[in-house]
Design a protein around this motif. Structure first.
Motif, mmCIF file in Angstrom:
data_model
loop_
_atom_site.group_PDB
_atom_site.id
_atom_site.type_symbol
_atom_site.label_atom_id
_atom_site.label_comp_id
_atom_site.label_asym_id
_atom_site.label_seq_id
_atom_site.Cartn_x
_atom_site.Cartn_y
_atom_site.Cartn_z
ATOM 1 N N VAL A 1 47.253 47.275 47.541
ATOM 2 C CA VAL A 1 48.706 47.364 47.662
ATOM 3 C C VAL A 1 49.388 47.806 46.375
ATOM 4 N N LEU A 2 48.619 48.085 45.321
ATOM 5 C CA LEU A 2 49.221 48.558 44.078
ATOM 6 C C LEU A 2 49.669 50.007 44.207
ATOM 7 N N GLN A 3 50.749 50.337 43.524
ATOM 8 C CA GLN A 3 51.196 51.721 43.496
ATOM 9 C C GLN A 3 50.207 52.573 42.709
ATOM 10 N N ALA A 4 50.207 53.879 42.998
ATOM 11 C CA ALA A 4 49.281 54.787 42.317
ATOM 12 C C ALA A 4 49.583 54.845 40.825
ATOM 13 N N LEU A 5 48.536 55.052 40.031
ATOM 14 C CA LEU A 5 48.690 55.196 38.583
ATOM 15 C C LEU A 5 49.245 56.576 38.240
ATOM 16 N N LYS B 1 41.598 37.464 36.571
ATOM 17 C CA LYS B 1 43.035 37.602 36.772
ATOM 18 C C LYS B 1 43.426 39.077 36.697
ATOM 19 N N LEU B 2 44.505 39.414 37.356
ATOM 20 C CA LEU B 2 45.085 40.756 37.309
ATOM 21 C C LEU B 2 46.539 40.615 36.900
ATOM 22 N N GLU B 3 46.956 41.385 35.891
ATOM 23 C CA GLU B 3 48.351 41.373 35.441
ATOM 24 C C GLU B 3 48.874 42.797 35.407
ATOM 25 N N ALA B 4 50.074 42.972 35.931
ATOM 26 C CA ALA B 4 50.720 44.288 35.959
ATOM 27 C C ALA B 4 52.224 44.083 36.100
ATOM 28 N N PRO B 5 53.037 45.096 35.773
ATOM 29 C CA PRO B 5 54.480 44.977 35.960
ATOM 30 C C PRO B 5 54.831 44.718 37.422
ATOM 31 N N GLU B 6 55.904 43.987 37.644
ATOM 32 C CA GLU B 6 56.306 43.638 39.004
ATOM 33 C C GLU B 6 56.477 44.869 39.890
ATOM 34 N N GLU B 7 56.982 45.940 39.307
ATOM 35 C CA GLU B 7 57.346 47.116 40.107
ATOM 36 C C GLU B 7 56.148 47.809 40.752
ATOM 37 N N VAL B 8 54.928 47.583 40.217
ATOM 38 C CA VAL B 8 53.776 48.275 40.800
ATOM 39 C C VAL B 8 53.199 47.521 41.988
ATOM 40 N N PHE B 9 53.690 46.301 42.218
ATOM 41 C CA PHE B 9 53.184 45.520 43.337
ATOM 42 C C PHE B 9 54.042 45.755 44.563
ATOM 43 N N ASN B 10 53.440 46.365 45.574
ATOM 44 C CA ASN B 10 54.128 46.393 46.860
ATOM 45 C C ASN B 10 54.280 44.982 47.399
ATOM 46 N N VAL B 11 53.474 44.055 46.871
ATOM 47 C CA VAL B 11 53.531 42.673 47.326
ATOM 48 C C VAL B 11 54.872 42.037 46.985
ATOM 49 N N VAL B 12 55.632 42.623 46.028
ATOM 50 C CA VAL B 12 56.947 42.081 45.696
ATOM 51 C C VAL B 12 57.903 42.298 46.858
ATOM 52 N N SER C 1 33.056 44.042 40.315
ATOM 53 C CA SER C 1 34.521 43.980 40.242
ATOM 54 C C SER C 1 35.093 45.190 39.514
ATOM 55 N N ILE C 2 34.523 45.525 38.352
ATOM 56 C CA ILE C 2 35.030 46.658 37.579
ATOM 57 C C ILE C 2 34.835 47.961 38.340
ATOM 58 N N TYR C 3 33.721 48.101 39.047
ATOM 59 C CA TYR C 3 33.482 49.330 39.810
ATOM 60 C C TYR C 3 34.466 49.479 40.966
ATOM 61 N N GLN C 4 34.831 48.360 41.617
ATOM 62 C CA GLN C 4 35.824 48.448 42.691
ATOM 63 C C GLN C 4 37.184 48.835 42.130
ATOM 64 N N ILE C 5 37.515 48.306 40.946
ATOM 65 C CA ILE C 5 38.774 48.697 40.284
ATOM 66 C C ILE C 5 38.782 50.190 40.013
ATOM 67 N N CYS C 6 37.678 50.687 39.460
ATOM 68 C CA CYS C 6 37.588 52.120 39.141
ATOM 69 C C CYS C 6 37.763 52.976 40.385
ATOM 70 N N TYR C 7 37.201 52.537 41.499
ATOM 71 C CA TYR C 7 37.295 53.331 42.726
ATOM 72 C C TYR C 7 38.707 53.259 43.318
ATOM 73 N N LEU C 8 39.230 52.045 43.474
ATOM 74 C CA LEU C 8 40.522 51.876 44.139
ATOM 75 C C LEU C 8 41.680 52.414 43.311
ATOM 76 N N ARG C 9 41.552 52.433 41.984
ATOM 77 C CA ARG C 9 42.610 52.969 41.139
ATOM 78 C C ARG C 9 42.384 54.440 40.823
ATOM 79 N N SER C 10 41.400 55.070 41.506
ATOM 80 C CA SER C 10 41.122 56.507 41.374
ATOM 81 C C SER C 10 40.918 56.921 39.917
ATOM 82 N N LEU C 11 40.170 56.094 39.182
ATOM 83 C CA LEU C 11 39.914 56.413 37.772
ATOM 84 C C LEU C 11 38.881 57.511 37.613
ATOM 85 N N PHE C 12 38.015 57.674 38.604
ATOM 86 C CA PHE C 12 36.982 58.708 38.576
ATOM 87 C C PHE C 12 36.889 59.353 39.955
#
Length: 482
Positions: free
Chosen positions: A157-161, A223-234, A24-35
């Motif tokens: 669907v999250l906005q770029a960091l 769970k995943l928590e983030a500000p509403e504005e970063v979710f295209n799902v809104v 899970s953490i590795y997929q987060i790192c890849y999809l959020r372009s952390l590395f």
């Protein structure tokens, strides 16, 4: 343990949970372009092709060094605590950065909550979800697949960091069971957490349940928590139907056993406040056809009724609850054991089949009164209270139910947008005074009664990973069967 045979020992169950967290953490790192791309390699996990952080230990590239640091947090920090049965929660956090390269506002938080299953039983407590049958050899595998696919669908669907960000990890430990964490214990690469990193979001946030894994020995929810504005799902709701289509397109049908996408992703309901989600879920369930939707509603009603009944008392006996509701004792025991993991109950070790009600233990109840009535709030929701008290929504709800029994709030009517209405009368001033006295009263030494105020301590990564001028490119990942 990628074969996902049903764990037959506690050690095998721990290894399975470690692998799910790792992936899970590795997929987060890849999809959020952390590395960068070069820091990852492709591997097979549960019949899926997923991204792993490559194990490069020597490099002059700062990005590769940061990736190694994150691996060490996980492998030699969090997993050591898990193996010792100290670990209760992992928070993988991404912060913004100020001009002086100090952490700024919280951008995203990924939470893994773990607990041991006592007596080999566990049952889901989400009022709209089904229970898991751990006797099915494919159940654990299907849960893991559903969790990973749900995580990928959400993060796609999250906005770029932003280009500048800080990565940290926080570990919360237990202090309640036989394997309780010593108060001064810290794993490698971690230190006692301080207040320099804020735990709250500056703007309204959404919390999505990504999934849950239940074995015979442990349970883990994400769970995943983030500000509403970063979710295209809104703006464009990621409905359960679209999630089903992604899973079919990804070739999930090739996996043995029935695989259901994580029901914890509440599609449009994620954008609604907690106080309205119960009504929304009920209306959605009643719109379904067939006996299954009716049984889900009945199960949710039963669980709500059990919690409401139990919060009248300081302690409850399994047999009396069984007599009152006419429920199978084994099923009821499963339910109370999982709620115990959420601190709603505490099993009384000296008396068999007896539970202390968490809302009566410690000072959280009095802190809740001071927060609600002391601030003259007109309404309150379990979600708002859980954030203020830093506890689970289930525990917060049990506190509200005790308040209803004592005529402090009104839960007889459906909650409004902001929650349940708060009651004020002549006795309110005395209630607030009592709450203040309870909070300020000195603690008695040697009290063996478990409380919610002295069961945890928290560590944070010793050296946060600071990423300046990094790429903000969005990545997408479509997981397909191997």
């Amino acid at each position: 343990m990628t074969s996902f045979e049903e764990p037959t020992s506690c050690i095998e169950s721990i290894e399975m949970m470690k692998e799910v967290i790792r992936v899970s953490i590795y997929q987060i790192c890849y999809l959020r372009s952390l590395f960068p791309e070069g820091a990852f390699c492709e591997q097979i996990y549960a019949d899926m092709k997923v991204k792993y952080l490559a194990s490069k230990k020597e490099s002059t590239d700062n990005a590769v060094k940061d990736a190694l640091a994150l691996r060490l947090w996980v492998e030699e920090g969090a997993f050591v605590a898990l193996e010792k049965e100290y670990l209760e929660k992992i928070d993988f956090c991404i912060y913004g950065v100020r001009e002086n390269l100090k952490p700024d506002k919280l951008l995203e938080r990924y939470t893994f909550k773990l607990s041991s299953i006592r007596n080999g039983v566990m049952m889901t407590t989400n009022f709209t979800e089904r229970s898991f049958d751990t006797s099915n050899p494919y159940t654990v595998k299907s849960q893991a697949i559903a969790l990973i696919r749900s995580l990928i669908s959400i993060t796609n669907v999250l906005q770029a960091l932003p280009n500048n960000r800080v990565l940290t990890m926080k570990l919360q430990y237990n202090g309640e069971y036989n394997h309780s964490c010593p108060p001064n214990w810290q794993p490698k690469y971690f230190k006692q957490s301080t207040l320099d990193l804020r735990g709250d979001f500056e703007k309204p946030s959404l919390t999505l349940d990504v999934g849950q894994i239940v074995s015979q020995f442990h349970t883990m929810s994400m769970k995943l928590e983030a500000p509403e504005e970063v979710f295209n799902v809104v703006e464009k709701a990621l409905t359960q139907e679209s999630l089903n289509e992604e899973i079919v397109d990804a070739g999930i049908s090739s996996v043995s056993g029935d695989v259901t996408p994580s029901t914890a992703l509440h599609d449009e309901r994620a954008a609604a406040p907690e106080s309205t989600q119960e009504n929304t879920s009920t209306s959605q369930l009643t719109s379904e056809s067939g006996p299954r939707s009716q049984s889900v509603i009945e199960l949710a009603s039963m669980k709500e009724g059990i919690m409401k009944y139990c919060t009248q008392f300081e302690s409850v006996e399994l047999n009396k609850i069984q007599e009152h509701f006419g429920i199978d004792k084994h099923i009821l025991s499963k339910l109370l054991d999982e709620w115990s993991a959420e601190k709603v109950f505490h099993r009384k070790s000296t008396v068999p089949d007896t539970y202390l009600v968490g809302a009566y233990q410690g000072v959280y109840y009095w802190k809740a009164i001071k927060f609600i009535h002391g601030n003259l709030r007109r309404s309150i929701s379990a979600s708002t209270l859980s954030k203020h008290l830093h506890c689970s929504v289930f525990f917060a709800k049990s506190i509200l139910l005790r308040m209803e029994h004592e005529n402090l709030i009104d839960m007889s009517v459906p909650p409004s947008y902001n929650g349940y209405p708060v009651r004020y009368d002549e006795a309110t001033c005395q209630v607030i005074q009592n709450a203040t006295q309870k909070i300020n009263a000195p603690r008695k030494m040697g009290n063996s009664t478990p409380t919610t105020s002295n069961i945890t301590h928290v560590s944070s990564s010793r050296e946060p990973i600071i990423q300046a001028s990094q790429t903000s490119k969005k990545r997408r990942l479509s997981v397909k069967a191997a």
